[in-house]
Design a protein around this motif. Structure first.
Motif, PDB file in Angstrom:
ATOM      1  N   GLN A  47       0.855  -1.182   0.000  1.00 41.22           N
ATOM      2  CA  GLN A  47       0.000   0.000   0.000  1.00 41.22           C
ATOM      3  C   GLN A  47       0.890   1.231   0.000  1.00 41.22           C
ATOM      4  OE1 GLN A  47      -2.332   0.839   3.580  1.00 41.22           O
ATOM      5  NE2 GLN A  47      -4.084   1.159   2.249  1.00 41.22           N
ATOM      6  N   SER A  48       0.736   2.035  -1.025  1.00 40.76           N
ATOM      7  CA  SER A  48       1.567   3.230  -1.129  1.00 40.76           C
ATOM      8  C   SER A  48       1.196   4.207  -0.017  1.00 40.76           C
ATOM      9  CB  SER A  48       1.389   3.901  -2.486  1.00 40.76           C
ATOM     10  OG  SER A  48       0.123   4.537  -2.550  1.00 40.76           O
ATOM     11  N   PRO A  49       2.118   5.087   0.371  1.00 41.15           N
ATOM     12  CA  PRO A  49       1.801   6.097   1.387  1.00 41.15           C
ATOM     13  C   PRO A  49       0.619   6.977   0.981  1.00 41.15           C
ATOM     14  CG  PRO A  49       4.160   6.001   1.019  1.00 41.15           C
ATOM     15  CD  PRO A  49       3.527   5.129  -0.020  1.00 41.15           C
ATOM     16  N   GLN A  75      -2.861   7.333   3.028  1.00 37.42           N
ATOM     17  CA  GLN A  75      -3.351   8.658   3.449  1.00 37.42           C
ATOM     18  C   GLN A  75      -4.784   8.868   2.975  1.00 37.42           C
ATOM     19  OE1 GLN A  75      -1.076  11.946   1.994  1.00 37.42           O
ATOM     20  NE2 GLN A  75      -2.265  13.453   3.115  1.00 37.42           N
ATOM     21  N   ARG A  76      -5.091   8.446   1.732  1.00 40.08           N
ATOM     22  CA  ARG A  76      -6.442   8.592   1.190  1.00 40.08           C
ATOM     23  C   ARG A  76      -7.435   7.792   2.030  1.00 40.08           C
ATOM     24  NH1 ARG A  76      -9.572   5.548  -1.540  1.00 40.08           N
ATOM     25  NH2 ARG A  76      -8.000   4.034  -2.125  1.00 40.08           N
TER      26      ARG A  76
END
Length: 114
Positions: free
Chosen positions: A10-12, A16-17
């Motif tokens: 999971q990308s940062p 955040q989203r």
């Protein structure tokens, strides 16, 4: 043998989203609970709706209610309710959803008969 991690990366930005979505959902729940402290959960929502009433003589009439719509679960009867938080005026729209409520999805419209 060590257990294999099956979670996908999971990308940062994605994290955040998702966190922002959860914060927004919690904030909306808090606002709705100020109106009705029996609300326990938001089941679904739509960002922008306009409420109309059908009059057989004059056809569809706008009620002057526009805003975000929430379908909520409550701790008391009626268990389910639809709420539109009105951005165009001071009166919100509330419709109890019971066994007698008829809902029809006719994209992009949701038609409710009660």
């Amino acid at each position: 043998m060590p257990a294999k991690n099956t979670q996908r990366y999971q990308s940062p930005l994605e994290a955040q989203r998702k966190a922002t979505e959860q914060q927004t959902l919690q904030m909306n729940l808090t606002v709705l609970q100020r109106m009705d402290n029996c609300i326990v959960e938001i089941l679904d929502m739509a960002g922008q709706v306009v409420v109309y009433r059908y009059d057989p003589v004059q056809q569809w009439q706008k009620l002057g209610i526009e805003g975000s719509m929430f379908v909520v679960r409550r701790s008391m009867l009626p268990i389910y309710r639809c709420i539109v938080l009105n951005r165009s005026g001071i009166s919100n729209y509330e419709q109890d959803l019971t066994g007698d409520t008829q809902l029809e999805m006719n994209e992009p419209y949701l038609i409710c008969r009660s």
